[in-house]
Design a protein around this motif. Structure first.
Motif, PDB file in Angstrom:
ATOM      1  N   ILE A 294       0.838  -1.197   0.000  1.00  0.00           N
ATOM      2  CA  ILE A 294       0.000   0.000   0.000  1.00  0.00           C
ATOM      3  C   ILE A 294       0.877   1.252   0.000  1.00  0.00           C
ATOM      4  N   VAL A 297       1.943   2.129  -3.329  1.00  0.00           N
ATOM      5  CA  VAL A 297       0.903   2.797  -4.102  1.00  0.00           C
ATOM      6  C   VAL A 297       0.916   4.306  -3.825  1.00  0.00           C
ATOM      7  N   ILE A 298       1.198   4.663  -2.579  1.00  0.00           N
ATOM      8  CA  ILE A 298       1.173   6.087  -2.257  1.00  0.00           C
ATOM      9  C   ILE A 298       2.349   6.822  -2.924  1.00  0.00           C
ATOM     10  N   ARG A 305      -0.154   9.780 -10.705  1.00  0.00           N
ATOM     11  CA  ARG A 305      -0.402   8.502 -11.375  1.00  0.00           C
ATOM     12  C   ARG A 305      -0.724   8.744 -12.834  1.00  0.00           C
ATOM     13  N   PHE A 336       2.903   9.464  11.408  1.00  0.00           N
ATOM     14  CA  PHE A 336       1.991  10.605  11.255  1.00  0.00           C
ATOM     15  C   PHE A 336       2.196  11.238   9.887  1.00  0.00           C
ATOM     16  N   GLY A 339       0.937   8.842   7.157  1.00  0.00           N
ATOM     17  CA  GLY A 339      -0.526   8.880   7.161  1.00  0.00           C
ATOM     18  C   GLY A 339      -1.026  10.188   6.578  1.00  0.00           C
ATOM     19  N   GLY A 340      -0.364  11.294   6.980  1.00  0.00           N
ATOM     20  CA  GLY A 340      -0.739  12.602   6.460  1.00  0.00           C
ATOM     21  C   GLY A 340      -0.570  12.668   4.948  1.00  0.00           C
ATOM     22  N   PHE A 342      -0.835  10.172   2.857  1.00  0.00           N
ATOM     23  CA  PHE A 342      -1.943   9.425   2.254  1.00  0.00           C
ATOM     24  C   PHE A 342      -3.188  10.294   2.185  1.00  0.00           C
ATOM     25  N   ILE A 343      -3.492  10.943   3.332  1.00  0.00           N
ATOM     26  CA  ILE A 343      -4.732  11.724   3.388  1.00  0.00           C
ATOM     27  C   ILE A 343      -4.607  12.963   2.517  1.00  0.00           C
ATOM     28  N   THR A 346      -4.615  12.383  -1.372  1.00  0.00           N
ATOM     29  CA  THR A 346      -5.919  12.072  -1.971  1.00  0.00           C
ATOM     30  C   THR A 346      -6.855  13.270  -1.914  1.00  0.00           C
ATOM     31  N   LEU A 347      -6.739  14.088  -0.851  1.00  0.00           N
ATOM     32  CA  LEU A 347      -7.662  15.207  -0.716  1.00  0.00           C
ATOM     33  C   LEU A 347      -7.234  16.419  -1.542  1.00  0.00           C
ATOM     34  N   PRO A 350      -4.847  15.283  -5.909  1.00  0.00           N
ATOM     35  CA  PRO A 350      -5.262  14.021  -6.532  1.00  0.00           C
ATOM     36  C   PRO A 350      -4.476  13.708  -7.802  1.00  0.00           C
ATOM     37  N   ALA A 393     -11.493   9.550 -11.700  1.00  0.00           N
ATOM     38  CA  ALA A 393     -11.586   8.484 -10.695  1.00  0.00           C
ATOM     39  C   ALA A 393     -11.579   7.156 -11.414  1.00  0.00           C
TER      40      ALA A 393
ATOM     41  N   GLY B 356      -4.227   5.907   5.421  1.00  0.00           N
ATOM     42  CA  GLY B 356      -3.455   6.954   6.089  1.00  0.00           C
ATOM     43  C   GLY B 356      -4.004   7.238   7.477  1.00  0.00           C
ATOM     44  N   VAL B 360      -2.200   6.973  11.237  1.00  0.00           N
ATOM     45  CA  VAL B 360      -2.171   8.069  12.206  1.00  0.00           C
ATOM     46  C   VAL B 360      -2.774   7.613  13.543  1.00  0.00           C
TER      47      VAL B 360
END
Lengths: 395, 548
Positions: A294, A297-298, A305, A336, A339-340, A342-343, A346-347, A350, A393, B356, B360
């Motif tokens: 995973i 993928v990020i 992409r 952190f 994870g950040g 990833f978030i 995507t937000l 993109p 998408a 993600g 976290v």
């Protein structure tokens, strides 16, 4: 009028990328081997190994981008192909140790002696031969991808379902490779390598050679990917990504297209794994962990992409960040940050770094052209809607 | 097989010592009142002082027949060569293993000065037989039926012919059917191994043992030599086949039970996912972390109870359940509002973003509670186990199965009969139509996601009872949960139920053949193949809407 295929394949971005990669492949060994250690320009051997590792990750990201960015197949198990290639290489390196192992057994690797095995399992036969091992690096991931893809694409498993079962695939392999009696060293994996083709794995020269070979393989795979995506074949792939059912109704055998690209991509991931193992000196089952796949993928998502170059760039950026964060005081914050990423990606990003850049460039160009044409034919309506370089998408 | 017999004897001895300690405790508690009266027991004691084998034999029988609670420790001490006497002071003392002396007459620690001429009461082989029989009969005649049952069981295992007289005496007096059956089996066991018992007795004994039908009975029948009379051998073969059938039946029942237990755990972990993934179409990779949050809520609740209100410990799970629902549900709503609502219709992106989020959350919990496993206790009503036929059932597993059933039915009822459930189904079936009739879809989205997360939280409370509470807790369940939902069919709670139970039971039936890890791999491969046949799971919804 068609341009020569090679010229069509290499747009300006690709040329710049390949030139930079070539310069990198020349500069790093020179700075490591020829520049004295006292000089500020000297590149340490540690850094050479680290950069070599990044290049392998870049190749893995490239292989994911080929199927995710252009066909819309999000594989959450590409780390499995990477690790299988790595294990094939690891088995070759294991056999090269010979009598220098702890138990000095000329045939059996240490862990087998330790487990009281008397003879080599059949699947280890032939791995003392470099050519055979390299064949297996391509064959094993390719075969698995082919069989898996044949089942999955034929029955039209798509989107999220495909992602989840690719994850189950790598998880199943993880469980298997953790077992001692599976024949791949169990928990500890394969390590303590000595020679590759007669050269010491630890030597500076070998490390630099591996880096150069990795860059070379990355360049070759990049050209293969470019060739695939710029050809008519590649147009069909993008069509499948954007409207699979329509493409099928137009008479294309969608399964065959997907299967071919998926297998090619798995082979590339296998090559990446094979180059990775001698440079880090170990391969163990944790490479099969779903989290690793995973994470790969990020890299692609961060870089952009569907851009190929972006995937390599993303792998570099994320892994450099990782190295920066996991060494020293910042170590507890790495997850952190990841994870950040990833978030945030995507937000807010993109299209990824490269995608955003090309989109912005296209927008600027369009505006200036519109202005020019407006000046030329006062009041004329500018043409809008430049072809998007970026997938929407993918489902 | 001498080795086995010796082991059995060792076991018997250990049980006898345990009983001895139990008796000592009882005696210590009841104090001197019981020992003040001079009865047959006290009259037996002088027999040990005479230092003659025949007097000692009489004394052993007298003590055993006295029915005094002190007799068992006395005889046990004699057997262990810890019974000492003073010929000069006419005293009998038990030397405890720690070197202190106990007055055999009262069972109390010896208060006076230890006589100088102490020596062991001597035994010979004949006396040892007498002693063993007496000891056996003492426990076989104990007042507590459980103790008698245990004694009969240990005789069954030791098959010691010396206990036969005591056994027959106990059998004649026995009223309790369960204990009586055990004694009959013990008697049969002795008859089976005895060399001189007539064939007819042996065949009758074999029938008794056959009805016992467990591993011990099997082991006993194995001891019958191949040169026994043919009709005995025929009976043995028949009995063995019978027992094997019985054992196979119980093994199946046990697999079913374990499978049900595993299946209920899978269902608990997956049922929240069935809502967020199945109903909403959101791939929530942070689902496992919602489970983890529930488990940590349980930990925090128990910590508070332990430090402030220790008396409430048995209610800790009852308190943790609603809290876990609120904690996980709130976090779920926060995630939905802050991230997921921007990503509807892009399932692959929700997958990455929620991954993600899971990283976290894991790291946040690690920072707050440390990376190690946390101790979560079982309340008293969840610990322990009981025998059910041939299998052992633990209370915590039983409660988890019950709890899973309750959660499932409650959720089903909520979706079916409440207004919120109706609106949820409306939004997931046709969002724009739902919006058109005045349902606030954004609010329903948030609440649905919160509900799925909250249920994951209460799953965490249950799982904290059987698994390690660590930041990685959720990771262990996420792939299994997805497998269950994908296998069962998306958007269908019944599919999730059938999927979880099928996978759980299949796993447990494969394990004996393949081992735990290979069974798991086989299941994963099976699901991968199953998806080929039915890409939308077992109970797929039909229609165009879900093809999107």
């Amino acid at each position: 009028m068609q341009a020569h295929p090679l010229i069509r394949m290499l747009d300006r971005g690709s040329t710049i990328f390949l030139v930079l990669l070539g310069a990198f492949a020349i500069a790093i060994p020179v700075l490591n081997l020829l520049v004295p250690a006292t000089s500020s320009l000297h590149v340490s051997t540690y850094l050479v190994a680290l950069l070599g590792k990044y290049i392998c990750y870049g190749l893995l990201a490239l292989s994911i981008d080929l199927i995710w960015g252009y066909v819309g197949i999000l594989s959450l198990g590409h780390g499995a192909f990477f690790a299988l290639g790595g294990y094939a290489m690891g088995m070759y390196l294991m056999r090269q140790i010979g009598t220098r192992g702890v138990y000095a057994d000329p045939i059996l690797p240490d862990f087998m002696v330790f487990l009281n095995w008397k003879e080599l399992p059949f699947f280890w036969y032939g791995f003392q031969n470099f050519g055979y091992a390299m064949f297996m690096v391509l064959f094993v991931p390719g075969l698995l991808a082919f069989v898996f893809g044949w089942f999955a694409f034929r029955s039209r498993v798509t989107g999220v379902y495909l992602s989840i079962i690719t994850q189950a695939l790598t998880y199943a392999l993880l469980l298997g490779f953790f077992r001692n009696n599976f024949g791949f060293g169990g928990n500890n994996g394969l390590t303590d390598f000595k020679d590759i083709l007669g050269f010491n794995v630890q030597a500076d020269g070998t490390r630099n050679a591996l880096l150069v070979i990795s860059c070379l393989m990355l360049a070759i795979c990049f050209l293969i990917c470019r060739a695939i995506v710029t050809s008519k074949f590649g147009k069909v792939l993008v069509a499948i990504r954007d409207a699979e059912a329509r493409t099928r109704f137009m008479g294309y055998r969608v399964e065959s297209y997907k299967l071919f690209v998926f297998t090619v991509s798995a082979c590339m991931a296998g090559v990446a794994g094979a180059l990775y193992v001698p440079q880090v000196g170990i391969i163990n089952p944790s490479e099969f962990a779903p989290g690793n796949s995973i994470e790969a993928v990020i890299w692609v998502a961060v870089g952009g992409r569907g851009t190929l170059i972006g995937a390599v760039l993303g792998a570099f950026v994320v892994n450099y960040t990782k190295t920066f964060f996991t060494t020293g005081l910042l170590a507890p914050y790495w997850l952190f940050v990841l994870g950040g990423l990833f978030i945030g990606t995507t937000l807010f990003l993109p299209r990824g770094i490269v995608g955003t850049w090309t989109h912005w460039r296209a927008g600027v160009k369009e505006k200036s052209e519109a202005r020019r044409s407006a000046e030329a034919e006062d009041g004329a309506i500018p043409t809008t809607g430049s072809p998007s370089t970026q997938p929407g998408a993918a489902e | 097989m001498p080795g086995v017999v010796i082991n059995m004897r060792g076991l018997f001895d250990r049980i006898a010592v345990l009983i001895l300690f139990a008796v000592l405790i009882v005696v210590g508690a009841s104090g001197a009142a019981t020992s003040a009266l001079a009865g047959p027991y006290e009259e037996a004691l002088p027999g040990f002082v005479a230092d003659s084998f025949s007097d000692t034999a009489t004394a052993i029988d007298q003590a055993a027949a006295s029915g005094s609670a002190l007799a068992a420790p006395l005889l046990q001490a004699l057997k262990d060569q810890r019974l000492q006497f003073s010929a000069a002071e006419k005293k009998v003392l038990i030397k405890a293993p720690d070197g202190k002396f106990i007055d055999a007459a009262t069972g109390q620690p010896f208060a006076g000065t230890v006589p100088a001429d102490l020596s062991n009461v001597r035994l010979n082989n004949r006396l040892r037989n007498v002693l063993d029989a007496a000891l056996g009969s003492l426990t076989l005649m104990a007042a507590d039926p459980n103790k008698r049952y245990d004694a009969a069981q240990s005789v069954f295992k030791s098959r010691d012919a010396a206990t036969l007289p005591a056994l027959e005496k106990a059998l004649a007096a026995e009223q309790n059917a369960r204990v009586k059956a055990a004694m009959m089996q013990a008697k049969a066991a002795i008859a089976i191994i005895s060399a001189d018992a007539p064939a007819a007795d042996k065949i009758a004994a074999i029938a008794v043992v056959r009805d016992r039908g467990d591993q011990d009975a099997m082991a006993l029948l194995q001891t019958i030599p191949a040169n026994a009379p043919p009709d005995v051998l025929a009976a043995v073969t028949e009995a063995k086949a019978n027992i094997e059938r019985n054992l196979a039946l119980w093994a199946t029942v046990q697999n079913l039970w374990y499978g049900l237990s595993l299946g209920s755990v899978l269902l608990l972990a997956a049922i929240g996912l069935a809502i967020t993934f199945g109903v909403m179409g959101v791939i929530n990779m942070a689902h496992g972390e919602m489970v983890m949050l529930g488990a940590y809520t349980t930990f925090v609740v128990q910590e508070v109870i332990r430090t402030r209100y220790p008396g409430l410990f048995d209610y800790s799970l009852t308190i943790a359940l609603p809290l876990a629902f609120i904690v996980s549900g709130t976090v779920g709503i926060a995630i939905e509002r802050s991230v997921i609502r921007f990503l509807y219709g892009r399932p692959l992106e929700t997958l990455l973003a929620t991954w993600g989020i899971s990283l976290v959350l894991q790291q946040a919990v690690r920072a707050a509670f440390g990376p190690t496993n946390k101790e979560v206790g079982n309340p008293s009503w969840m610990s322990g186990a009981f025998d059910f036929g041939g299998i052992l059932i633990t209370y915590n597993r039983l409660w988890i199965i019950v709890f899973t059933g309750i959660v499932f039915v409650a959720l089903l009822g909520m979706l079916r009969f409440t207004r919120l459930g109706l609106e949820m189904r409306a939004v997931t079936q046709n969002r724009s139509m739902a919006a058109a009739v005045g349902i606030r879809t954004a609010r329903i989205d948030a609440l649905t996601f919160g509900l799925g997360s909250g249920i994951a939280g209460i799953a965490g409370v249950a799982l904290s009872q059987i698994d390690n509470v660590s930041p990685n807790l959720g990771q262990g369940y996420i792939i299994d949960s997805f497998m269950v939902v994908v296998f069962g069919g998306v958007g269908n709670l019944w599919g999730t139920l059938v999927g979880a139970l099928t996978l759980g039971i299949a796993n447990k039936f494969l394990e004996p053949f393949a081992g735990a890890v290979l069974a798991k791999i086989a299941i994963l491969v099976f699901i991968i193949l199953f998806i080929q046949k039915r890409p939308r799971g077992m109970f797929a919804l039909k229609g165009r809407a879900i093809e999107a």
